[in-house]
Design a protein around this motif. Structure first.
Motif, PDB file in Angstrom:
ATOM      1  N   LYS A 298      46.783  20.251  48.835  1.00  0.00           N
ATOM      2  CA  LYS A 298      46.378  20.237  50.850  1.00  0.00           C
ATOM      3  C   LYS A 298      47.059  21.226  51.241  1.00  0.00           C
ATOM      4  O   LYS A 298      45.875  21.510  52.097  1.00  0.00           O
ATOM      5  CB  LYS A 298      47.292  18.694  51.374  1.00  0.00           C
ATOM      6  CG  LYS A 298      47.269  18.992  52.758  1.00  0.00           C
ATOM      7  CD  LYS A 298      47.598  17.549  53.282  1.00  0.00           C
ATOM      8  CE  LYS A 298      47.656  17.394  54.821  1.00  0.00           C
ATOM      9  NZ  LYS A 298      47.980  15.778  55.365  1.00  0.00           N
ATOM     10  N   LYS A 299      47.938  21.657  50.780  1.00  0.00           N
ATOM     11  CA  LYS A 299      48.165  23.246  51.228  1.00  0.00           C
ATOM     12  C   LYS A 299      47.406  24.033  51.194  1.00  0.00           C
ATOM     13  O   LYS A 299      46.769  25.223  51.900  1.00  0.00           O
ATOM     14  CB  LYS A 299      49.169  23.691  50.985  1.00  0.00           C
ATOM     15  CG  LYS A 299      50.217  25.380  51.543  1.00  0.00           C
ATOM     16  CD  LYS A 299      49.729  24.910  52.993  1.00  0.00           C
ATOM     17  CE  LYS A 299      51.026  26.205  53.910  1.00  0.00           C
ATOM     18  NZ  LYS A 299      51.027  25.984  55.316  1.00  0.00           N
ATOM     19  N   ALA A 300      46.362  23.913  49.975  1.00  0.00           N
ATOM     20  CA  ALA A 300      45.410  25.120  49.628  1.00  0.00           C
ATOM     21  C   ALA A 300      44.132  25.041  49.805  1.00  0.00           C
ATOM     22  O   ALA A 300      43.439  25.440  50.947  1.00  0.00           O
ATOM     23  CB  ALA A 300      44.913  24.934  47.865  1.00  0.00           C
ATOM     24  N   ALA A 301      43.336  23.672  50.633  1.00  0.00           N
ATOM     25  CA  ALA A 301      42.210  23.153  51.794  1.00  0.00           C
ATOM     26  C   ALA A 301      42.427  23.574  52.460  1.00  0.00           C
ATOM     27  O   ALA A 301      41.939  23.594  53.052  1.00  0.00           O
ATOM     28  CB  ALA A 301      41.811  21.801  51.833  1.00  0.00           C
ATOM     29  N   GLU A 302      44.682  23.064  53.293  1.00  0.00           N
ATOM     30  CA  GLU A 302      44.152  23.334  55.031  1.00  0.00           C
ATOM     31  C   GLU A 302      43.720  24.906  55.177  1.00  0.00           C
ATOM     32  O   GLU A 302      43.038  25.270  56.193  1.00  0.00           O
ATOM     33  CB  GLU A 302      45.764  23.611  54.618  1.00  0.00           C
ATOM     34  CG  GLU A 302      46.030  21.996  54.842  1.00  0.00           C
ATOM     35  CD  GLU A 302      47.000  21.488  56.001  1.00  0.00           C
ATOM     36  OE1 GLU A 302      47.369  20.554  56.190  1.00  0.00           O
ATOM     37  OE2 GLU A 302      47.881  22.371  54.735  1.00  0.00           O
ATOM     38  N   ILE A 303      44.527  26.109  53.834  1.00  0.00           N
ATOM     39  CA  ILE A 303      44.229  27.867  54.151  1.00  0.00           C
ATOM     40  C   ILE A 303      43.111  27.846  54.785  1.00  0.00           C
ATOM     41  O   ILE A 303      42.160  28.778  55.243  1.00  0.00           O
ATOM     42  CB  ILE A 303      45.204  28.295  52.363  1.00  0.00           C
ATOM     43  CG1 ILE A 303      46.882  28.310  53.073  1.00  0.00           C
ATOM     44  CG2 ILE A 303      45.180  29.629  53.439  1.00  0.00           C
ATOM     45  CD1 ILE A 303      47.176  28.288  52.353  1.00  0.00           C
ATOM     46  N   TYR A 304      42.288  27.189  52.852  1.00  0.00           N
ATOM     47  CA  TYR A 304      40.814  27.737  52.714  1.00  0.00           C
ATOM     48  C   TYR A 304      39.854  27.329  54.002  1.00  0.00           C
ATOM     49  O   TYR A 304      39.039  28.518  54.624  1.00  0.00           O
ATOM     50  CB  TYR A 304      40.299  27.107  51.727  1.00  0.00           C
ATOM     51  CG  TYR A 304      39.062  27.229  50.919  1.00  0.00           C
ATOM     52  CD1 TYR A 304      38.809  28.422  50.374  1.00  0.00           C
ATOM     53  CD2 TYR A 304      37.691  26.931  51.163  1.00  0.00           C
ATOM     54  CE1 TYR A 304      37.629  29.169  49.238  1.00  0.00           C
ATOM     55  CE2 TYR A 304      37.204  27.155  50.986  1.00  0.00           C
ATOM     56  CZ  TYR A 304      36.443  28.436  50.223  1.00  0.00           C
ATOM     57  OH  TYR A 304      35.405  29.265  49.954  1.00  0.00           O
ATOM     58  N   ALA A 305      40.547  26.038  54.453  1.00  0.00           N
ATOM     59  CA  ALA A 305      38.770  25.716  55.726  1.00  0.00           C
ATOM     60  C   ALA A 305      39.407  26.887  56.613  1.00  0.00           C
ATOM     61  O   ALA A 305      38.502  26.783  57.519  1.00  0.00           O
ATOM     62  CB  ALA A 305      39.506  24.173  55.498  1.00  0.00           C
ATOM     63  N   GLU A 306      40.756  26.599  56.664  1.00  0.00           N
ATOM     64  CA  GLU A 306      41.054  27.912  58.364  1.00  0.00           C
ATOM     65  C   GLU A 306      40.039  28.573  58.175  1.00  0.00           C
ATOM     66  O   GLU A 306      40.609  29.724  59.296  1.00  0.00           O
ATOM     67  CB  GLU A 306      42.973  27.925  58.647  1.00  0.00           C
ATOM     68  CG  GLU A 306      43.383  28.715  58.685  1.00  0.00           C
ATOM     69  CD  GLU A 306      42.779  28.357  60.859  1.00  0.00           C
ATOM     70  OE1 GLU A 306      42.535  28.891  61.875  1.00  0.00           O
ATOM     71  OE2 GLU A 306      43.005  27.063  61.207  1.00  0.00           O
ATOM     72  N   ASN A 307      40.352  28.995  56.995  1.00  0.00           N
ATOM     73  CA  ASN A 307      40.060  30.635  56.938  1.00  0.00           C
ATOM     74  C   ASN A 307      37.971  30.787  56.243  1.00  0.00           C
ATOM     75  O   ASN A 307      37.770  32.286  56.689  1.00  0.00           O
ATOM     76  CB  ASN A 307      40.542  31.521  55.813  1.00  0.00           C
ATOM     77  CG  ASN A 307      42.679  31.837  56.425  1.00  0.00           C
ATOM     78  OD1 ASN A 307      41.808  33.463  57.012  1.00  0.00           O
ATOM     79  ND2 ASN A 307      43.240  31.334  56.075  1.00  0.00           N
ATOM     80  N   THR A 308      37.733  29.989  56.232  1.00  0.00           N
ATOM     81  CA  THR A 308      35.912  30.541  55.972  1.00  0.00           C
ATOM     82  C   THR A 308      35.249  29.212  57.151  1.00  0.00           C
ATOM     83  O   THR A 308      34.597  29.391  57.397  1.00  0.00           O
ATOM     84  CB  THR A 308      36.082  29.092  54.998  1.00  0.00           C
ATOM     85  OG1 THR A 308      36.367  28.034  54.762  1.00  0.00           O
ATOM     86  CG2 THR A 308      36.856  29.851  53.610  1.00  0.00           C
ATOM     87  N   GLY A 309      35.976  28.743  57.794  1.00  0.00           N
ATOM     88  CA  GLY A 309      35.937  27.956  59.002  1.00  0.00           C
ATOM     89  C   GLY A 309      34.890  29.020  60.073  1.00  0.00           C
ATOM     90  O   GLY A 309      35.924  29.978  60.648  1.00  0.00           O
ATOM     91  N   PRO A 310      34.100  28.666  61.381  1.00  0.00           N
ATOM     92  CA  PRO A 310      33.958  28.907  62.900  1.00  0.00           C
ATOM     93  C   PRO A 310      35.017  28.888  63.062  1.00  0.00           C
ATOM     94  O   PRO A 310      36.142  28.204  63.650  1.00  0.00           O
ATOM     95  CB  PRO A 310      33.009  28.788  63.409  1.00  0.00           C
ATOM     96  CG  PRO A 310      32.611  27.017  62.633  1.00  0.00           C
ATOM     97  CD  PRO A 310      33.511  27.350  61.257  1.00  0.00           C
ATOM     98  N   LYS A 311      35.768  29.819  64.262  1.00  0.00           N
ATOM     99  CA  LYS A 311      37.330  29.841  65.040  1.00  0.00           C
ATOM    100  C   LYS A 311      36.572  28.311  66.226  1.00  0.00           C
ATOM    101  O   LYS A 311      37.734  27.684  66.407  1.00  0.00           O
ATOM    102  CB  LYS A 311      36.967  30.831  65.593  1.00  0.00           C
ATOM    103  CG  LYS A 311      37.123  32.245  65.188  1.00  0.00           C
ATOM    104  CD  LYS A 311      38.571  31.994  64.439  1.00  0.00           C
ATOM    105  CE  LYS A 311      39.269  33.299  63.300  1.00  0.00           C
ATOM    106  NZ  LYS A 311      40.041  32.121  62.539  1.00  0.00           N
ATOM    107  N   GLU A 312      35.507  28.347  66.403  1.00  0.00           N
ATOM    108  CA  GLU A 312      35.089  27.236  67.673  1.00  0.00           C
ATOM    109  C   GLU A 312      33.462  26.167  66.886  1.00  0.00           C
ATOM    110  O   GLU A 312      32.779  26.668  66.808  1.00  0.00           O
ATOM    111  CB  GLU A 312      33.779  28.006  69.058  1.00  0.00           C
ATOM    112  CG  GLU A 312      35.793  28.575  69.182  1.00  0.00           C
ATOM    113  CD  GLU A 312      35.338  29.335  71.038  1.00  0.00           C
ATOM    114  OE1 GLU A 312      34.210  29.037  71.324  1.00  0.00           O
ATOM    115  OE2 GLU A 312      35.893  30.119  71.483  1.00  0.00           O
TER     116      GLU A 312
END
Length: 764
Positions: A365-379
């Motif tokens: 879950k931690k790996a997914a959260e970091i990846y989603a946070e850093n690859t998705g758009p800000k808004e």
């Protein structure tokens, strides 16, 4: 006033400088000095002439001599500032600008140049104060507003920077530097459409500016204008081929265009220009991996790791590459590093790669959260209101890069055909251009509409879903290669679901549900998922009851399998074979002397590494038998030659387990904590074959040995599998589709009733 003779000497001196006859130029200038009584004026003029010809030492000599004669002459100190700035001696330049400003505090030209030097010295706050003094004197100077934008940009005050650039462009719409710098800020803000317009306008003014083309290419690439971006990269690199970053980016772009072989020379160009530049080594490794050149890919990752061990997601790619080669010598140490530093929010490993390393849900879950946070758009885009369904049909949008002969498509093909068209409209959104094989032809016919979105940007894909009024977006890829999950991060549909392709939590707020069952996601572990769960009653996994098995009757001799031996097999991808799994298999072989282990081999290094490991543990390496890939129907028929499929841990067989079971081959597994380590248990539970689900690793070893050593034990479980295969829910595609539709309907009803997402349980 200068006499005609002095003017002539100055002209002759300038001509001599132009012809690089420096002695003659100096002689003429000195003669002019001797003749003219105003020695200071001559020195200023000569110093300026030398500066214009790039001879800064001579320029400084004359100007300093002039300053000694007239210390308060603003022209002299200003010109000295210019000369020192031109040779990048910014501290000295600032000194002489300040000297000029002391004499004339309101000299706009001097203030503007002082601000430029302050920006070069990274003294941005002081530059802002200086430029604002210019603007107070005259607010209509475009260059001043443009320089103010530069200062704000370096301070990450992007809104103020854009405002300054816009003020400059109001005064001069074709100011090239301002267009360029505004594009840079828009790039940083990921406003790529606006950045594209800036760089396009800049190029129209300065078509021979290499960086302009390269930044235009970047904006085009982000907008998924891939062919246009390639042309811009090529033009920029034609004008100036010395940019390693641009060569590396060009290689990445060719990869997106599925031109991986052509990408390699671009990475090599980047590496040749700057051998210690980490990015092209990493990207070349990714490309070689996609080309199934795993040994070469591993070498690239290793070189990159030597250069920068902290490069984003590199350690994860390196470990996965080692796992793909079944090379565990160094991977264990690196894996421990990933686990120990996972809590530090570092970008260490992609969510998919970590599935093969651990079954601990907290780490996944931690790996997914970091990846989603850093690859998705800000808004994201604004939230959608429930659609007014005049026809009462729910619109389903399946998003996948794998609508071709791929495990995901193999499992899901029939459910697209079986969806109740009285209640649903079903759309396929293909995010990757694949070969139009038989599977894709079948899929195209199974959807109400099949839409190719591979040329669209992420936000354009999201807007495509929205314009077609899709109610539920079902992502079949998740964090896997080629997927376009980022489109869902913009909120493409009111309800968004993770299903099948990525067997784990997405760790993101934009995925509302994951489709599972009580086995893959037990009640006591559901809080480790960022999604709410749609619990299907039997197994989470769809299957295609129309799958054909070749009528070819293979013999063991066809695959070098010994007659009379008990054949264990595992045709999972090699990266799923951990050192621990393989050690378990070697213990099984040791305790069942008449058995062999039949494995998939994509390249010779895999068989070499595994046989070497077996030999170290005292197992005859010839008891490991390797085979290649076959066409789908023949591949299924080949399973009939084996006696028992040994599952991998922590990343179970998914589609491969279904392949074996559909072909009549029992699968032995033992579950862990995470979704990916419980997939085979889900299938076996749906088939009512609990005797094939071990309680622990040791139980798994013991059961495998019993199957090999006790005559008739395997035959009994084979008979049960044959009996249950067509009567149990696992391969009942109509029943599965009915349950899936019930889950989707309930999720839609909750949304329409303004209820937040919640777990949904479907009754059998």
């Amino acid at each position: 006033m200068m006499s005609p003779e002095v003017v002539q000497l100055l002209r002759e001196g300038i001509a001599a400088l132009g012809g690089k006859n420096y002695l003659e130029a100096e002689r003429n200038f000195r003669l002019a000095e001797l003749i003219n009584s105003d020695n200071c004026l001559i020195r200023i003029k000569v110093g300026t002439i030398y500066a214009q010809h790039g001879d800064f030492e001579q320029a400084k000599k004359y100007l300093l001599e002039a300053l000694a004669l007239e210390p308060n002459n603003i022209t002299i100190s200003y010109n000295l500032g210019l000369v020192f700035a031109m040779e990048n001696n910014n501290e000295e330049a600032l000194h002489y600008y300040d000297l000029a400003i002391k004499t004339d505090p309101n000299n706009i030209e001097t203030l503007i140049n002082k601000a430029l030097v302050l920006n070069e010295l990274k003294r941005y706050e002081e530059a802002i104060v200086t430029i604002n003094s210019v603007i107070r004197l005259n607010p209509n100077i475009a260059e001043a507003w443009s320089n103010l934008g530069v200062s704000y940009r370096h301070l990450s005050r992007y809104a103020e920077s854009l405002d300054s650039y816009n003020r400059a462009l109001q005064l001069n719409p074709k100011l090239p530097t301002t267009l360029f710098n505004k594009g840079l800020v828009l790039n940083l803000l990921k406003q790529f459409s606006e950045a594209f317009e800036c760089f396009k306008a800049f190029i129209q003014i300065q078509p021979n500016h290499a960086q302009g083309w390269l930044y235009l290419a970047h904006a085009q690439e982000e907008l998924n204008l891939l062919n246009e971006a390639l042309r811009s990269y090529d033009e920029g690199l034609r004008l100036d081929p010395s940019y390693p970053e641009a060569w590396s980016n060009r290689g990445n772009l060719l990869g997106k265009l599925s031109r991986q072989e052509e990408a390699i020379p671009s990475y090599d160009n980047a590496i040749n220009l700057r051998p210690e530049y980490c990015s092209p080594w990493v990207n070349k490794g990714h490309t070689l991996f996609e080309l199934n050149k795993h040994k070469e890919a591993l070498q690239c990752y290793q070189k990159a790791f030597e250069i920068d061990p902290n490069f984003d997601y590199l350690i994860g790619a390196l470990v996965h590459s080692m796992m793909r080669m079944c090379d565990w010598i160094k991977s264990d140490r690196l894996t421990k590093k990933i686990f120990s530093e996972s809590s530090k929010n570092k970008k260490l490993i992609s969510p998919f790669f970590i599935l093969g390393l651990t079954d601990r849900l907290t780490l996944q879950k931690k790996a997914a959260e970091i990846y989603a946070e850093n690859t998705g758009p800000k808004e994201a885009l604004p939230l959608l209101s429930p659609r007014n369904n005049d026809d009462n049909k729910i619109r389903l949008g399946y998003l996948s890069a794998d609508f071709c002969m791929h495990p995901v498509a193999i499992l899901t093909a029939e459910i697209f055909e079986l969806h109740d068209r009285n209640r649903f409209e079903v759309y396929g959104f293909s995010s990757k251009k694949n070969n139009a094989d038989k599977m894709q032809q079948r899929l195209r016919a199974s959807f109400d509409q099949f839409i190719d979105v591979d040329t669209l940007s992420d936000i354009e894909i999201a807007n495509k879903f929205r314009s077609m009024k899709i109610d539920i977006a079902i992502d079949l890829g998740g964090f896997t290669n080629g997927s376009r999950t980022r489109a869902l991060a913009y909120r493409a549909a009111p309800i968004q679901i993770n299903y099948l392709g990525f067997p784990g939590t997405m760790g993101s707020s934009y995925i509302d549900y994951i489709i599972g069952d009580q086995v893959v996601i037990p009640e006591n572990l559901k809080d480790s998922y960022s999604e709410k769960i749609i619990y299907l009653p039997n197994s989470y996994q769809a299957n295609d009851s129309k799958r054909k098995i070749s009528e070819i009757v293979f013999s063991r001799q066809d695959f070098s399998l010994p007659e009379g031996a008990f054949v264990f097999c595992c045709f999972n991808s090699p990266y799923k074979i951990t050192q621990q799994s393989f050690s378990s298999w070697l213990m099984i072989l040791k305790e069942s002397p008449s058995s062999v282990l039949w494995l998939l081999e994509d390249e010779i290094d895999i068989s070499y590494n595994l046989r070497s490991e077996a030999e170290k543990k005292g197992i005859n390496p010839n008891r490991l038998i390797f085979t290649g890939r076959l066409p789908q129907e023949e591949y299924l028929a080949r399973y009939r030659l084996a006696d028992l499929f040994l599952d991998t841990h922590p990343f179970n067989a998914g589609t491969t387990a279904s392949d074996a079971l559909w072909s009549g081959l029992p699968v032995l597994t033992y579950p862990g904590e995470a979704f990916a380590s419980r997939m085979a248990s889900s299938l076996l539970s749906a088939l009512n074959l609990p005797e094939l689900i071990a309680n622990s690793e040791q139980d798994y070893i013991n059961l495998a040995v019993e199957f090999a050593n006790i005559p008739g034990k395997t035959l009994l479980v084979r008979d049960r599998l044959a009996s249950n295969r067509l009567s149990s829910p696992l391969f009942d595609s109509q029943l599965f589709t009915k349950h899936l539709e019930s889950g989707l309907t309930q999720a839609h009803e909750r949304y329409c009733n303004n209820l937040v997402a919640a777990d949904i349980k479907i009754n059998p």
